[in-house]
Design an enzyme around this catalytic site. Structure first.
Site, PDB file in Angstrom:
ATOM      1  N   GLU A  80      57.236 129.632  49.513  1.00 43.08           N
ATOM      2  CA  GLU A  80      58.790 128.863  49.275  1.00 43.08           C
ATOM      3  C   GLU A  80      59.608 129.692  50.127  1.00 43.08           C
ATOM      4  O   GLU A  80      59.880 130.895  49.982  1.00 43.08           O
ATOM      5  CB  GLU A  80      58.904 128.903  47.840  1.00 43.08           C
ATOM      6  CG  GLU A  80      60.249 128.102  47.542  1.00 43.08           C
ATOM      7  CD  GLU A  80      60.416 128.112  46.310  1.00 43.08           C
ATOM      8  OE1 GLU A  80      60.321 127.097  45.506  1.00 43.08           O
ATOM      9  OE2 GLU A  80      61.048 129.206  45.475  1.00 43.08           O
TER      10      GLU A  80
ATOM     11  N   TYR B  85      65.742 124.335  51.904  1.00 44.40           N
ATOM     12  CA  TYR B  85      65.034 124.567  51.291  1.00 44.40           C
ATOM     13  C   TYR B  85      63.577 124.019  51.814  1.00 44.40           C
ATOM     14  O   TYR B  85      63.321 122.881  52.481  1.00 44.40           O
ATOM     15  CB  TYR B  85      64.972 123.802  49.874  1.00 44.40           C
ATOM     16  CG  TYR B  85      63.654 124.181  49.080  1.00 44.40           C
ATOM     17  CD1 TYR B  85      63.657 125.334  48.258  1.00 44.40           C
ATOM     18  CD2 TYR B  85      62.847 123.325  49.010  1.00 44.40           C
ATOM     19  CE1 TYR B  85      62.536 125.446  47.302  1.00 44.40           C
ATOM     20  CE2 TYR B  85      61.730 123.445  48.250  1.00 44.40           C
ATOM     21  CZ  TYR B  85      61.671 124.581  47.162  1.00 44.40           C
ATOM     22  OH  TYR B  85      60.179 124.724  46.525  1.00 44.40           O
TER      23      TYR B  85
END
Length: 392
Positions: A188, A101
């Site tokens: 993101e 991530y």
């Protein structure tokens, strides 16, 4: 401004040198079927500006052209978190070895960019952050020194990335540089995948840009996703007003976005529920009648609080617009005023003489009266008398 995945990858990540899978954006099942010939086995992904698409059934594999057509037909027209699916992205299937991530966002407390990274990417990153915060590395960027390869390596130090350390560090640096260039509030990548062949690839991307920077990002801003709007919100947009309809019963009319948000917060603090966001600062004060009509057209509104605080904007000009509009529309709901700042004395006189209402000295008292009136259905005159010394 929010952006769909296919725009974020093609217009932001790929130009920054961040690897993305081969993909084709499709608007019909037939286009998806044709795209399969180019991609082979693929994932069919709903294009909506929200997360949790996989859990909602908006991401499905297709191993044949007919499956690609069928999956697209299933997904197109779905509603995911209130967003209708108008298109799909067909993306080549990837052999994933690990999921990471990565994100760049604005740390509103520290007032600086924040770089995030975790070795535990995937759909449940929120749970990881909540239950095991140590699994999420954070680097608050010093704007004077920036964020370079050395800073990225230091941030990743001690993590087992299966040999992908340099690739990941390069992607973090590219993400940071890109976020500043495009005025991003959030970029993101989840998951940032380490593939079986050793490549690190962005398999998804969520992108949000600062609305106020649209004038600097005109090309990219034109590709922003359309947000679902109610009929009243569309009417507000047509009149050049930023109106957001909510499910509360206390209407709000204030000047300036900050004051409007503060008024909404005080309504909630006093036990009420705001029915809308609508501010008439700047030149919007000339649209008082259209603004008032929007607020009153919300069927849930049982009372209204008008909160004006003037510095450069004159409260008497804004008050005159609202008083004139109120007389024309003649609504049958209680209204409560709080007025402070430039032109305050004249504004108070206009409200007093034009509507027979006495503005409150304190915003909190005006809001509390509006909340009480929404709960009880009392007439504004009764509320004004009952508040006694709280009013002017």
């Amino acid at each position: 401004m929010n952006f769909l995945e296919h725009v974020a990858k093609a217009r932001v990540l790929a130009p920054a040198g961040i690897p993305v899978p081969r993909a084709v954006h499709c608007g019909t099942p037939e286009e998806a079927q044709a795209a399969f010939a180019e991609l082979g086995p693929c994932m069919v992904k709903a294009q909506v500006p929200t997360g949790k698409r996989g859990k909602a059934g908006g991401i499905k594999p297709a191993n044949t052209a007919e499956e690609a057509r069928a999956r697209a037909a299933d997904i197109l027209g779905m509603q995911i978190d209130g967003h209708p699916v108008g298109s799909v992205l067909l993306e080549e299937q990837a052999r994933i070895a690990r999921e990471f991530y990565a994100a760049i966002l604005i740390d509103t407390v520290g007032r600086r960019p924040l770089v995030l990274f975790s070795t535990e990417g995937g759909m449940d990153i929120e749970e990881v952050a909540a239950t095991r915060p140590d699994a999420l590395r954070r680097h608050r960027v010093d704007l004077d020194s920036g964020f370079d390869a050395a800073a990225a390596r230091a941030m990743l130090s001690g993590l087992d990335l299966s040999g992908a350390e340099e690739q990941v560090a390069g992607i973090l640096v590219a993400l940071y540089a890109t976020s500043g260039r495009i005025d991003a509030e959030l970029i993101e990548i989840n998951p940032l995948a380490l593939l079986a062949d050793g490549r690190v690839v962005a398999l998804d991307c969520k992108l949000t840009l600062d609305d106020s920077a649209a004038f600097r990002q005109t090309d990219l801003a034109g590709s922003a996703a359309e947000e679902p709007m109610t009929d009243l919100e569309r009417e507000g947009a047509a009149n050049g007003l930023k109106f957001i309809q909510l499910d509360g019963d206390v209407g709000v009319l204030a000047n300036g976005a900050g004051l409007t948000m503060t008024t909404m917060d005080v309504i909630s603090h006093c036990g009420g529920r705001p029915a809308n966001f609508l501010e008439i600062g700047g030149e919007a004060y000339t649209k008082s009648e259209a603004a008032l009509k929007l607020v009153l057209s919300n069927p849930g509104v049982k009372s209204l609080v008008v909160n004006f605080c003037g510095a450069f904007a004159r409260t008497d000009v804004m008050a005159e617009g609202v008083v004139t509009a109120w007389k024309r529309l003649a609504p049958d709901i209680p209204v409560f005023f709080s007025i402070h700042g430039t032109g305050e004395d004249e504004a108070v006189r206009l409200v007093r003489e034009g509507l027979g209402q006495e503005p409150f000295d304190l915003m909190e008292d005006a809001v509390q009266a509006a909340v009480d009136a929404a709960h009880s259905g009392a007439h504004p005159a009764a509320q004004s008398q009952a508040s006694g010394g709280a009013a002017r």
